[in-house]
Design an enzyme around this catalytic site. Structure first.
Site, PDB file in Angstrom:
ATOM      1  CE  LYS A   1      -4.487   0.756   0.102  1.00 25.28           C
ATOM      2  NZ  LYS A   1      -5.555  -0.139  -0.310  1.00 25.28           N
TER       3      LYS A   1
HETATM    4  N1  GLU Z   1      -7.193  -0.020  -3.524  1.00 22.54           N
HETATM    5  C1  GLU Z   1      -7.928  -1.190  -3.887  1.00 22.54           C
HETATM    6  C2  GLU Z   1      -8.034  -2.123  -2.693  1.00 22.54           C
HETATM    7  O1  GLU Z   1      -7.909  -1.711  -1.563  1.00 22.54           O
HETATM    8  C3  GLU Z   1      -7.385  -1.859  -5.145  1.00 22.54           C
HETATM    9  C4  GLU Z   1      -5.992  -2.360  -5.067  1.00 22.54           C
HETATM   10  C5  GLU Z   1      -5.437  -2.912  -6.394  1.00 22.54           C
HETATM   11  O2  GLU Z   1      -6.170  -3.012  -7.344  1.00 22.54           O
HETATM   12  O3  GLU Z   1      -4.248  -3.216  -6.402  1.00 22.54           O
HETATM   13  O4  GLU Z   1      -8.329  -3.276  -2.838  1.00 22.54           O
END
Ligand code: GLU
Length: 429
Positions: A119
């Protein structure tokens, strides 16, 4: 764009809680113990593998230089490249980013796609920044974290406060430094530069699919089910639209500045038009205004928290009237609230399952980009449905067999898969 509802709704601040990372570490410990997961593996899961903090200057439109702080955290990459979104929000912290990275590792493992978890985030308020400022911030942040990201190692995507345009700038910045276009470095890109059909509403579609599967198990179905959605950003809006298409009655929606309620039902498309014109959902015709805190406690069949963490906590869990909660957001329910909801017979479909549609279609986008072979939207949606259904049934079967709630079952499935991969790979050197 989703914003922290508690900023505006003072009563929701009852839910302000301690370190989300510590709490996810505790949850992992509580699940690993009865599963007899090796202590060394538990210790690895409780830590993030790599953590990068960057402080960088951006020239603002008024000519002044401002220093921004950003993070990129890779929690675990045993099952594949680290994967996870980038958040732009004033309340981003290192601790929150760590927790969000852990949830990504678990999410990828629950739905069995070959990724680890990561993240990123930048402490900023994209709502008050110009496009030029956002572009400069994004390009500099992308350069700063380029020592970590790449199509084989760590692949960002949109999250709260970021969007396909921001992904386009990240892809371009990374590609310029390489000297050629690298489609696989980021997902959630615009269609014109290697995005996937169906990606934009994939998280909302996953919520709709899990709501349908859960409603069937509860013997209630989606037709005529009443739904309240907290958060009218990418996830909440698509979930509301797709649930309405399935025959649900959307009785309330909200954004960071408050919510609207009409027991006869709201048309999500018209609410979106109103929000595009005015900037808020409040003020929509034939609706009553409610606070975000009131929305969570409305009489309804299905509640979709699709805003930020810790919205459902021990202070409001006793008052929730929905039979089913579909976690569109990451971490919207605290552990204490989980217990209260469980005792009250309310089914919670956890974030790591319910909102996995986004990362599943991110995986499809990455595969399409690497192969330079792009699929029809029907193919994307069909494959998404297949993966979501399989994961849902696997989690449900553990839940029934082990007599645990759906979150514990999802964590057990994920931790089992990750632990097996760690064992097989062994320790280097
Ligand atoms: N931000 C989204 C999540 O929390 C998508 C993450 C992604 O597609 O890598 O799942």
């Amino acid at each position: 764009m989703l914003q922290r509802s508690r900023v505006e709704s003072a009563d929701a601040s009852l839910c302000e809680a301690a370190s989300p990372f510590e709490r996810v570490q505790e949850r992992i410990g509580a699940i690993c113990e009865p599963m007899n997961i090796d202590e060394g593996i538990q210790a690895r899961l409780r830590k993030c593998e790599r953590e990068l903090v960057v402080n960088f200057p951006i020239r603002m439109d008024d000519g002044k230089v401002k220093i921004f702080t950003g993070f990129r955290i890779q929690h675990n990459d045993t099952r594949g490249p680290a994967k996870g979104g980038i958040r732009y929000h004033p309340d981003v912290t290192l601790d929150e980013t760590r927790a969000l990275a852990v949830w990504m590792t678990l999410k990828a493992a629950v739905v069995n796609i070959p990724y680890g978890g990561a993240k990123g985030g930048v402490i900023c308020d994209p709502k008050i920044m110009s496009q030029g400022e956002l572009e400069r911030l994004t390009r500099r942040y992308a350069s700063e974290i380029s020592i970590l990201i790449g199509p084989e190692k760590d692949i960002p995507a949109p999250d709260v406060g970021t969007n396909p345009q921001i992904m386009a700038w990240i892809m371009d910045t990374y590609s310029m430094n390489k000297g050629y276009s690298v489609l696989g470095v980021v997902t959630g890109k615009p269609l014109e530069i290697g995005g996937s059909k169906g990606r934009f509403e994939a998280t909302g579609r996953g919520c709709m699919l899990s709501a349908g599967l859960a409603a069937n198990h509860l013997g209630m179905g989606l037709k005529e089910a009443t739904v309240a959605v907290q958060g009218f950003g990418n996830v909440g809006m698509a979930a509301a639209k797709l649930l309405a298409k399935e025959g649900c009655r959307i009785i309330a929606v909200s954004d960071s500045r408050g919510g609207i309620y009409n027991p006869k039902g709201l048309d999500p498309e018209s609410v979106l038009r109103h929000k595009t014109e005015t900037g808020l959902v409040v003020g929509f015709q034939d609706s009553e205004t409610v606070t975000n805190a009131e929305l969570l406690e409305l009489q309804c069949d299905i509640l979709v928290p699709a805003a930020l963490e810790d919205e459902i906590c021990k202070a409001n869990a006793p008052n929730i009237k929905a039979k089913l909660i579909i976690e569109g957001a990451n971490g919207p329910t605290t552990a204490e609230a989980d217990e209260i909801l469980g005792d009250r017979g309310i089914t919670v479909i956890p974030d790591v399952l319910a909102n996995a549609g986004g990362v599943i279609v991110s995986y499809f986008e990455w595969v399409q980009g690497i192969q330079s072979f792009f699929w029809d939207e029907a193919d994307v949606n069909e494959k998404l449905q297949y993966i979501m259904t399989k994961a849902f049934e696997e989690v449900m079967s553990i839940s029934q067999h082990e007599k645990v709630d759906m979150r514990t079952a999802a964590y057990m499935l994920a931790i089992g898969r990750i632990a097996k991969a760690i064992t097989l790979r062994g320790i280097y050197p």
